[in-house]
Motif scaffolding. Structure first.
Motif, PDB file in Angstrom:
ATOM      1  N   TRP A 314      -8.856  18.836  53.707  1.00  0.00           N
ATOM      2  CA  TRP A 314      -9.985  18.021  54.170  1.00  0.00           C
ATOM      3  C   TRP A 314     -11.298  18.563  53.612  1.00  0.00           C
ATOM      4  N   ALA A 317     -11.593  17.654  50.080  1.00  0.00           N
ATOM      5  CA  ALA A 317     -11.937  16.233  49.967  1.00  0.00           C
ATOM      6  C   ALA A 317     -13.437  16.012  50.133  1.00  0.00           C
ATOM      7  N   GLN A 318     -14.071  16.793  51.006  1.00  0.00           N
ATOM      8  CA  GLN A 318     -15.526  16.664  51.179  1.00  0.00           C
ATOM      9  C   GLN A 318     -16.266  17.151  49.928  1.00  0.00           C
ATOM     10  N   ARG A 321     -15.984  14.269  47.658  1.00  0.00           N
ATOM     11  CA  ARG A 321     -16.786  13.126  48.111  1.00  0.00           C
ATOM     12  C   ARG A 321     -18.257  13.298  47.775  1.00  0.00           C
ATOM     13  N   ILE A 327     -11.821  15.410  41.330  1.00  0.00           N
ATOM     14  CA  ILE A 327     -10.533  15.390  42.005  1.00  0.00           C
ATOM     15  C   ILE A 327      -9.420  15.713  41.017  1.00  0.00           C
ATOM     16  N   LEU A 332      -6.508  20.600  44.330  1.00  0.00           N
ATOM     17  CA  LEU A 332      -6.070  20.422  45.715  1.00  0.00           C
ATOM     18  C   LEU A 332      -5.030  21.482  46.081  1.00  0.00           C
ATOM     19  N   ILE A 374      -5.802  11.968  48.748  1.00  0.00           N
ATOM     20  CA  ILE A 374      -7.237  12.227  48.847  1.00  0.00           C
ATOM     21  C   ILE A 374      -8.031  11.041  48.294  1.00  0.00           C
ATOM     22  N   HIS A 377      -8.000   8.148  50.662  1.00  0.00           N
ATOM     23  CA  HIS A 377      -8.827   8.445  51.829  1.00  0.00           C
ATOM     24  C   HIS A 377     -10.304   8.249  51.510  1.00  0.00           C
ATOM     25  N   LEU A 378     -10.750   8.800  50.393  1.00  0.00           N
ATOM     26  CA  LEU A 378     -12.168   8.719  50.046  1.00  0.00           C
ATOM     27  C   LEU A 378     -12.597   7.295  49.719  1.00  0.00           C
ATOM     28  N   TRP A 386     -18.365  10.502  44.414  1.00  0.00           N
ATOM     29  CA  TRP A 386     -17.167  10.998  43.741  1.00  0.00           C
ATOM     30  C   TRP A 386     -16.672   9.949  42.746  1.00  0.00           C
TER      31      TRP A 386
END
Length: 388
Positions: A314, A317-318, A321, A327, A332, A374, A377-378, A386
């Motif tokens: 998480w 991911a921020q 973002r 990414i 990851l 990810i 989600h974003l 991103w």
């Protein structure tokens, strides 16, 4: 034979397990001779850990990940075998900003979506009147405080990079900056939010537990190469911290823990304020309004001390973002590998815990977090910087 260790920390309540492990003798009982070094800024802690001046550190969870990825500084792989705290942050605003948000709010003032939407109206009104953008303090670019502020604002339509100013301040300087009008609000860990309220210069708007049900905050961090060279010492350190966390979570010990943490060379804040933090019972307004939350700060209960790689995902991911990194599956994997439940389990002789809940984060907005997607989600969020 005792193992001498130098461990850096910032004066915050979530250093409790580290401080108690040393000051109650749990570390010594494991054959460790620990010298705690109080620091002011997270960059100091990171740099001294990275170059070997510290053997271990009380560290922002995202800094451990950023260091391992080589973001914002030199690349030094870090491992985190123990969580020092889940949650514990709060957003505190000046009396003027609090009044402005409350005048615009529609709904429950403890609902972060209601306050985020109110903030967006305040921001729009200020822009229309030609006023300066609001300034929010946070502790470090790679910090939960930064990501929590951004997540909250963006949910209400406020772009944290376009509509407000975000500035970095060391935790002990937050209150003076608010009192002097240098910032309009800040997100920081305990006890500095309570200090602002007690001085009458701030209102606690949200506990981070309003924004994210379960958010890893600080970790016990060591360099990966050090962990590989000193596995027995690291295991002893984890055991000492586990004993300390268990001690802290016993209600009958809270007064003693608060006294230990209040010492000038530790946090240096009145013991009563520290105990309020540990009990999750905080004064949120200068008028004396109190608020209780069993989730304000988790040190050892509810499995809080065991690292969860999904939390690392998480945080990664921020970073993606908000344009701090790009990414990639490799990045990851590296980020998730920073959090080491295997080292925690091995040190304590425990089996891996049962599977976690479907959403290990519990954010108040957006879809449930999926560490395996990810990008998907974003894509659910309108505001961000991103690129797929």
């Amino acid at each position: 034979m005792t193992a001498p260790l130098r461990i850096g920390f910032i004066p915050l309540a979530d250093a409790a397990a580290l401080i108690v492990a040393v000051d109650k003798g749990f570390a010594a009982a494991e054959g460790l001779d620990v010298t705690l070094v109080r620091e002011v800024s997270w960059s100091n802690v990171r740099d001294k850990l990275n170059i070997g001046m510290f053997d271990a550190a009380h560290l922002l969870a995202p800094v451990a990940i950023a260091s391992s990825l080589g973001l914002g500084h030199v690349k030094v792989p870090i491992v985190a075998p123990f969580n020092l705290g889940i949650n514990g942050n709060a957003i505190t605003v000046s009396p003027a900003l609090h009044a402005a948000i409350m005048s615009e709010i529609e709904g429950d003032p403890f609902d972060p979506m209601a306050t985020a939407l109110a903030l967006s109206r305040v921001v729009a009104a200020r822009r229309k009147s030609g006023a300066e953008p609001l300034t929010f303090g946070m502790t470090f670019p790679f910090s939960t405080h930064n990501y929590q502020l951004r997540f909250w604002m963006a949910a209400g339509g406020v772009d944290p990079d376009e509509d407000v100013r975000l500035v970095v301040l060391p935790p002990p300087y937050m209150v003076d900056s608010l009192a002097n009008g240098h910032v309009d609000a800040f997100c920081v860990g305990a006890p500095w939010n309570s200090v602002a309220v007690d001085l009458g210069v701030g209102h606690i708007l949200h506990f981070v537990a309003d924004i994210l049900v379960r958010a890893v905050e600080k970790v016990l961090a060591v360099r990966q190469d050090w962990s590989e060279k000193n596995p027995q010492v690291l295991a002893a350190l984890v055991r000492a911290h586990d004993r300390a966390a268990d001690f802290i979570e016993q209600p009958q010990n809270r007064a003693e823990v608060a006294r230990i943490l209040s010492a000038p060379e530790r946090i240096g804040i009145d013991a009563e304020v520290v105990q309020r933090t540990l009990d999750g019972r905080l004064k949120i307004s200068p008028d004396g309004t109190m608020r209780e939350s069993s989730r304000y700060l988790l040190v050892g209960r509810e499995g809080a001390a065991r690292p969860d790689p999904v939390q690392a995902a998480w945080l990664y991911a921020q970073m993606v973002r908000w344009g701090q990194t790009t990414i990639s599956p490799e990045a990851l994997k590296t980020a998730m590998a920073v959090f080491r439940p295997d080292l925690y389990d091995a040190a304590l002789g425990r089996e891996a815990r049962a599977a976690r809940a479907a959403d290990a984060i519990g954010a108040f907005a957006g879809p449930a977090f999926d560490a395996n997607d990810i990008a998907g989600h974003l894509a659910a969020f309108k505001i961000g910087h991103w690129k797929a």
